[in-house]
Design a protein around this motif. Structure first.
Motif, PDB file in Angstrom:
ATOM      1  N   UNK A  52      -7.829   3.271  -0.733  1.00 24.00           N
ATOM      2  CA  UNK A  52      -7.823   3.101  -2.181  1.00 24.00           C
ATOM      3  C   UNK A  52      -9.213   2.740  -2.707  1.00 24.00           C
ATOM      4  N   UNK A  53      -9.597   3.277  -3.865  1.00 19.97           N
ATOM      5  CA  UNK A  53     -10.789   2.756  -4.536  1.00 19.97           C
ATOM      6  C   UNK A  53     -10.520   1.309  -4.957  1.00 19.97           C
ATOM      7  N   UNK A  54     -11.457   0.415  -4.680  1.00 20.37           N
ATOM      8  CA  UNK A  54     -11.275  -0.999  -5.001  1.00 20.37           C
ATOM      9  C   UNK A  54     -12.360  -1.465  -5.959  1.00 20.37           C
ATOM     10  N   UNK A  55     -11.923  -2.146  -7.018  1.00 22.77           N
ATOM     11  CA  UNK A  55     -12.835  -2.785  -7.965  1.00 22.77           C
ATOM     12  C   UNK A  55     -12.694  -4.287  -7.790  1.00 22.77           C
ATOM     13  N   UNK A  56     -13.805  -4.980  -7.626  1.00 23.86           N
ATOM     14  CA  UNK A  56     -13.767  -6.427  -7.463  1.00 23.86           C
ATOM     15  C   UNK A  56     -14.341  -7.079  -8.717  1.00 23.86           C
ATOM     16  N   UNK A 116       1.229   7.112  -6.238  1.00 19.34           N
ATOM     17  CA  UNK A 116       0.391   7.138  -7.438  1.00 19.34           C
ATOM     18  C   UNK A 116      -0.998   7.667  -7.114  1.00 19.34           C
ATOM     19  N   UNK A 117      -1.538   7.248  -5.981  1.00 19.75           N
ATOM     20  CA  UNK A 117      -2.854   7.719  -5.572  1.00 19.75           C
ATOM     21  C   UNK A 117      -2.830   9.217  -5.303  1.00 19.75           C
ATOM     22  N   UNK A 118      -1.808   9.672  -4.598  1.00 23.95           N
ATOM     23  CA  UNK A 118      -1.704  11.089  -4.258  1.00 23.95           C
ATOM     24  C   UNK A 118      -1.497  11.959  -5.490  1.00 23.95           C
ATOM     25  N   UNK A 119      -0.837  11.406  -6.508  1.00 31.83           N
ATOM     26  CA  UNK A 119      -0.612  12.147  -7.752  1.00 31.83           C
ATOM     27  C   UNK A 119      -1.782  12.006  -8.718  1.00 31.83           C
ATOM     28  N   UNK A 178      -0.980   9.840 -22.276  1.00 31.06           N
ATOM     29  CA  UNK A 178      -0.063   8.739 -22.008  1.00 31.06           C
ATOM     30  C   UNK A 178       1.354   9.205 -21.735  1.00 31.06           C
ATOM     31  N   UNK A 179       1.745  10.354 -22.280  1.00 31.59           N
ATOM     32  CA  UNK A 179       3.143  10.753 -22.236  1.00 31.59           C
ATOM     33  C   UNK A 179       3.385  12.003 -21.403  1.00 31.59           C
ATOM     34  N   UNK A 180       2.522  12.264 -20.411  1.00 33.69           N
ATOM     35  CA  UNK A 180       2.710  13.489 -19.632  1.00 33.69           C
ATOM     36  C   UNK A 180       3.547  13.263 -18.389  1.00 33.69           C
ATOM     37  N   UNK A 181       4.209  12.091 -18.288  1.00 34.71           N
ATOM     38  CA  UNK A 181       5.120  11.830 -17.175  1.00 34.71           C
ATOM     39  C   UNK A 181       4.424  11.378 -15.943  1.00 34.71           C
ATOM     40  N   UNK A 209       0.829  -1.204   0.000  1.00 33.21           N
ATOM     41  CA  UNK A 209       0.000   0.000   0.000  1.00 33.21           C
ATOM     42  C   UNK A 209       0.864   1.255   0.000  1.00 33.21           C
ATOM     43  N   UNK A 210       1.949   1.225   0.774  1.00 37.22           N
ATOM     44  CA  UNK A 210       2.836   2.386   0.828  1.00 37.22           C
ATOM     45  C   UNK A 210       3.470   2.659  -0.531  1.00 37.22           C
ATOM     46  N   UNK A 211       3.784   1.593  -1.260  1.00 30.57           N
ATOM     47  CA  UNK A 211       4.376   1.770  -2.576  1.00 30.57           C
ATOM     48  C   UNK A 211       3.417   2.367  -3.588  1.00 30.57           C
TER      49      UNK A 211
END
Length: 242
Positions: free
Chosen positions: A47-51, A10-13, A239-242, A4-6
């Motif tokens: 986190x949003x979770x999809x099952x 991505x979630x914060x960004x 796709x390419x905005x970094x 989760x920490x890893x």
């Protein structure tokens, strides 16, 4: 916790729409299954979770109420089905909306011992893509954000079909690998061979009904093609905005 920490940056960004929890057909609604889902929800509360479930027991009203109460979004699926399969055309229990296209290779899907590549070896035809585009349009009215994933990955078919879906939304011509267009000549109607400036040509691939700009991704490994995805959001992304 380390996993989760890893993912947290991505979630914060705002680069992560959701985590997908995929379960097999044998995962049926019941006390043990619900407890397992509760533990996963507790472990990834932020986190949003999809099952992704494949047994029809999860379409029952009580099961749907449980998933909604635990804030799970249920994946809408396009895949070969049997009488006991989860077949809801517009499942909506939480955000984001999620549609996953596995292909329709029924002959291999139900064959015992069939390998992964055989099961997902499928290229959607034009009529099927029109049908899926209509489904995307209907689903998009039920969610703030809709994620569409093409998982018919064998030989790059996921990326090929994703480009064709994007073209149906008026996304215009985009750059794709020349080898992919050579393998699927019909892509010449919606794409051009990628060159040194291919990044610019793959911007803003869209799907109908999503809001704002869209991001389209696809990747290949060795002789296999990776799955592709398109998402809509209220923020400019590509796709390419970094």
């Amino acid at each position: 916790r380390a996993f989760a920490a890893g993912l947290r940056p991505l979630l914060q960004a705002r680069r992560l729409s959701a985590l997908l929890l995929q379960f097999p057909f044998t995962f049926r609604d019941g006390a043990d299954a619900r407890e397992r889902l509760r533990r996963l929800r507790d472990a990834f509360r932020e986190f949003p979770l999809v099952v992704e479930v494949r047994h029809r027991s999860w379409a029952e009203a009580d099961a749907t109420a449980f998933l909604r109460a635990e804030e799970f979004s249920v994946a809408n699926l396009d895949y070969p089905t049997s009488s006991d399969s989860f077949r809801e055309p517009q499942a909506a229990t939480g955000e984001p909306g999620y549609l996953r296209l596995h292909g329709r290779n029924a002959a291999e899907w139900f064959t015992r011992g069939a390998g992964r590549d055989a099961r997902y070896d499928y290229l959607y035809d034009y009529d099927e893509l029109d049908e899926i585009a209509d489904r995307i349009g209907a689903l998009s009215t039920r969610f703030r954000e809709l994620v569409v994933v093409t998982n018919n990955h064998y030989r790059g078919q996921a990326l090929a079909n994703l480009a064709e879906l994007a073209a149906r939304a008026g996304g215009g011509e985009r750059a794709l690998p020349a080898t992919l267009i050579g393998t699927y000549p019909r892509l010449a109607a919606v794409a051009r061979p990628a060159g040194p400036q291919a990044a610019a040509g793959m911007r803003d691939a869209g799907l109908p009904g999503t809001t704002g700009s869209r991001r389209t991704t696809g990747a290949g490994r060795g002789g296999r093609g990776g799955q592709g995805s398109s998402r809509g959001s209220g923020e400019q992304r590509d796709l390419f905005d970094g």
